[in-house]
Design an enzyme around this catalytic site. Structure first.
Site, mmCIF file in Angstrom:
data_model
loop_
_atom_site.group_PDB
_atom_site.id
_atom_site.type_symbol
_atom_site.label_atom_id
_atom_site.label_comp_id
_atom_site.label_asym_id
_atom_site.label_seq_id
_atom_site.Cartn_x
_atom_site.Cartn_y
_atom_site.Cartn_z
ATOM 1 N N LYS A 1 32.551 -11.479 63.624
ATOM 2 C CA LYS A 1 31.997 -10.606 64.659
ATOM 3 C C LYS A 1 31.825 -11.434 65.929
ATOM 4 O O LYS A 1 31.709 -12.658 65.871
ATOM 5 C CB LYS A 1 30.627 -10.093 64.184
ATOM 6 C CG LYS A 1 30.174 -8.823 64.810
ATOM 7 C CD LYS A 1 30.650 -7.581 64.084
ATOM 8 C CE LYS A 1 30.196 -6.343 64.818
ATOM 9 N NZ LYS A 1 30.634 -5.103 64.207
ATOM 10 N N GLY B 1 21.082 11.353 64.381
ATOM 11 C CA GLY B 1 22.025 10.827 65.371
ATOM 12 C C GLY B 1 23.356 11.550 65.298
ATOM 13 O O GLY B 1 24.120 11.385 64.350
ATOM 14 N N VAL B 2 23.598 12.423 66.307
ATOM 15 C CA VAL B 2 24.887 13.122 66.344
ATOM 16 C C VAL B 2 25.710 12.580 67.514
ATOM 17 O O VAL B 2 25.975 13.260 68.501
ATOM 18 C CB VAL B 2 24.734 14.676 66.373
ATOM 19 C CG1 VAL B 2 24.697 15.233 64.976
ATOM 20 C CG2 VAL B 2 23.513 15.124 67.154
ATOM 21 N N GLY B 3 26.103 11.297 67.353
ATOM 22 C CA GLY B 3 27.032 10.664 68.291
ATOM 23 C C GLY B 3 28.428 10.789 67.712
ATOM 24 O O GLY B 3 28.772 11.825 67.131
ATOM 25 N N VAL C 1 30.032 9.267 65.037
ATOM 26 C CA VAL C 1 30.111 9.458 63.584
ATOM 27 C C VAL C 1 29.352 10.717 63.167
ATOM 28 O O VAL C 1 29.866 11.558 62.417
ATOM 29 C CB VAL C 1 29.532 8.222 62.846
ATOM 30 C CG1 VAL C 1 29.509 8.464 61.346
ATOM 31 C CG2 VAL C 1 30.320 6.972 63.188
HETATM 32 P P1 NAD Z 1 27.105 6.566 68.935
HETATM 33 O O1 NAD Z 1 26.451 5.726 69.944
HETATM 34 O O2 NAD Z 1 28.289 7.373 69.293
HETATM 35 O O3 NAD Z 1 26.047 7.570 68.264
HETATM 36 C C1 NAD Z 1 24.742 7.223 67.959
HETATM 37 C C2 NAD Z 1 23.875 8.430 68.266
HETATM 38 O O4 NAD Z 1 22.550 8.157 67.839
HETATM 39 C C3 NAD Z 1 23.808 8.757 69.772
HETATM 40 O O5 NAD Z 1 24.096 10.121 69.977
HETATM 41 C C4 NAD Z 1 22.371 8.402 70.137
HETATM 42 O O6 NAD Z 1 21.862 9.209 71.180
HETATM 43 C C5 NAD Z 1 21.665 8.659 68.830
HETATM 44 N N1 NAD Z 1 20.371 7.989 68.688
HETATM 45 C C6 NAD Z 1 19.977 6.808 69.206
HETATM 46 N N2 NAD Z 1 18.702 6.561 68.857
HETATM 47 C C7 NAD Z 1 18.298 7.605 68.107
HETATM 48 C C8 NAD Z 1 17.095 7.914 67.430
HETATM 49 N N3 NAD Z 1 16.040 7.104 67.480
HETATM 50 N N4 NAD Z 1 17.030 9.078 66.738
HETATM 51 C C9 NAD Z 1 18.092 9.912 66.688
HETATM 52 N N5 NAD Z 1 19.253 9.673 67.321
HETATM 53 C C10 NAD Z 1 19.357 8.519 67.994
HETATM 54 O O7 NAD Z 1 27.459 5.551 67.715
HETATM 55 P P2 NAD Z 1 28.416 5.829 66.499
HETATM 56 O O8 NAD Z 1 29.727 5.179 66.756
HETATM 57 O O9 NAD Z 1 28.337 7.247 66.077
HETATM 58 O O10 NAD Z 1 27.707 4.918 65.389
HETATM 59 C C11 NAD Z 1 26.526 5.354 64.767
HETATM 60 C C12 NAD Z 1 26.105 4.311 63.722
HETATM 61 O O11 NAD Z 1 27.157 4.103 62.793
HETATM 62 C C13 NAD Z 1 25.790 2.931 64.306
HETATM 63 O O12 NAD Z 1 24.803 2.324 63.502
HETATM 64 C C14 NAD Z 1 27.108 2.183 64.116
HETATM 65 O O13 NAD Z 1 26.900 0.791 64.070
HETATM 66 C C15 NAD Z 1 27.540 2.733 62.783
HETATM 67 N N6 NAD Z 1 28.974 2.656 62.543
HETATM 68 C C16 NAD Z 1 29.853 3.296 63.358
HETATM 69 C C17 NAD Z 1 31.207 3.239 63.083
HETATM 70 C C18 NAD Z 1 32.209 3.965 63.936
HETATM 71 O O14 NAD Z 1 33.350 4.103 63.494
HETATM 72 N N7 NAD Z 1 31.847 4.451 65.110
HETATM 73 C C19 NAD Z 1 31.675 2.498 61.981
HETATM 74 C C20 NAD Z 1 30.743 1.861 61.151
HETATM 75 C C21 NAD Z 1 29.396 1.951 61.442
#
Ligand code: NAD
Length: 349
Positions: free
Chosen positions: A80, A177-179, A181
């Site tokens: 990393k 968290g609806v980002g 993933v």
């Molecule tokens: P993202 O930033 O697109 O989504 C995260 C979401 O969580 C955002 O919408 C944010 O507003 C919300 N959030 C932040 N704090 C919050 C809280 N306290 N309560 C509720 N919602 C909250 O990120 P992502 O790419 O969707 O990744 C989400 C998680 O999955 C992270 O931990 C990331 O490390 C992990 N992850 C992602 C991937 C990937 O392919 N994107 C792969 C492995 C792991």
């Protein structure tokens, strides 16, 4: 000019700190293990308070990547990188070029990818200086959809094993968290008949999930208490801890967030005591890594990727079966399997 300082850290093959005063680059790359193959992991850009905080984060993340690749059966190691700084204002083209040079100096022991604060356009610039990178803008696309695919498969397996159902129809899943993933997951679960409860600090994301997927919206502070079959953490790490675990109202936990357990041992045991099935995070959320490996390193097709993502379910079944038989936590079993695979590969060298 880029200066590289090597650090000696127990259990890590290489840790290097790169500084370039001209571009402001201050970065650390940690290669935990290359026993199974070259280490692949994202570059995270974050305004760490100091270098020690950045080093703590990169070591923990690199180690987790070793386990993620190993439990997923990928011939990859764990590494990393972190860049110290605010990605909204501290990033420049020259800084990304210097980062590319830093990656190149590791001679392929580390393959860079995007992560929080570093996007595919940054990787395009990194790629001007090194071939040891994946995830450029012309490459494999949004990893979040594959990560969500793996989580969805995991939830289906849990429904079959622990919740007495053969489908997701009628199951209630609370998504924290609806980002990227979380929203893909909401889409997939809704399409299969699941009822959704969602929370996000971003109100427009909640509105979208409510309008598109008929989700019930709740407050971020209480989503872990939602009455549901499955709680799916898809936001930040450390959300499962001594404060939240006693208040959970779910039968299982299966989500995409990294490092969900604040303490991998004691919090996993607390969940076991409460009879809540826990799907180890790095097993379930490996879809993004698998996507990079299959589409970019092997240049295989989407169908081959889908087959590999579906296989996350078999790995989860193996872990849950062994955990049940041995009276252990799934987290401990996943760690044991991953560590055994890495040790076996290291002994062959
Ligand atoms: P993202 O930033 O697109 O989504 C995260 C979401 O969580 C955002 O919408 C944010 O507003 C919300 N959030 C932040 N704090 C919050 C809280 N306290 N309560 C509720 N919602 C909250 O990120 P992502 O790419 O969707 O990744 C989400 C998680 O999955 C992270 O931990 C990331 O490390 C992990 N992850 C992602 C991937 C990937 O392919 N994107 C792969 C492995 C792991």
């Amino acid at each position: 000019m880029l200066q590289i300082e090597k650090r000696s850290v127990d259990h890590f093959e290489q840790v290097v700190v790169g500084t370039d005063h001209c571009t402001g680059l201050h970065a650390i790359i940690a290669v935990h293990s290359t026993a199974l193959g070259p280490s692949l992991g994202g570059v995270r850009m974050h305004p760490y308070v100091d270098e020690a905080a950045a080093e703590f984060d990169v070591l923990r993340l690199a180690w987790a990547m070793t386990r993620k690749a190993a439990i997923s059966g990928l011939p990859l190691g764990g590494g990393k990188a972190v860049v110290i700084g605010d990605h909204t204002k501290g990033k420049s083209r020259d800084m990304m070029l210097a980062l590319g040079e830093m990656v190149e100096r590791l001679d392929g022991a580390y393959i860079a990818a995007e992560d929080a604060g570093i996007n595919c356009k940054d990787i395009d610039i990194v790629a001007e200086r090194t071939a040891h990178r994946v995830g450029t803008s012309s490459a494999s696309g949004d990893p979040g959809v594959s990560t969500a695919h793996g989580v969805r498969i995991g939830i289906e397996r849990i429904a079959r094993r622990a919740l007495g159902g053969d489908s997701l129809d009628g199951l209630t899943v609370a998504i924290q968290g609806v980002g990227s993933v979380g929203m893909h997951l909401a889409d997939m679960l809704h399409a299969r008949g699941a009822k959704l409860i969602v929370a996000d600090v971003n109100q427009s994301a909640c509105d979208y999930a409510r309008d598109k997927f008929d989700a019930t919206v709740t407050e971020p502070a209480v989503i872990h208490q939602a009455d549901c079959d499955v709680f799916a953490p898809c936001a930040l790490g450390g959300g499962l801890n001594p404060q939240t675990i006693p208040n959970l109202n779910c039968k299982a936990i299966a989500g995409g967030a990294n490092n969900q357990l604040l303490d991998e041992v004691t919090d996993a045991q607390a969940l076991l005591k409460r009879g809540i099935v826990y799907a180890p995070d790095y097993l379930l959320n490996a879809g993004g890594l698998i996507r990079l490996y299959v589409l970019e390193i092997l240049s295989e097709t989407q169908a081959e990727l889908d087959a590999r993502l579906d296989a996350i379910g078999d790995s989860l079944d193996e872990v849950l079966e062994r955990a049940e038989a041995e009276g252990e936590t799934p987290a401990a079993i996943a760690q044991q399997i991953a560590d055994e695979r890495v040790a076996a590969a290291a002994n062959k060298v």
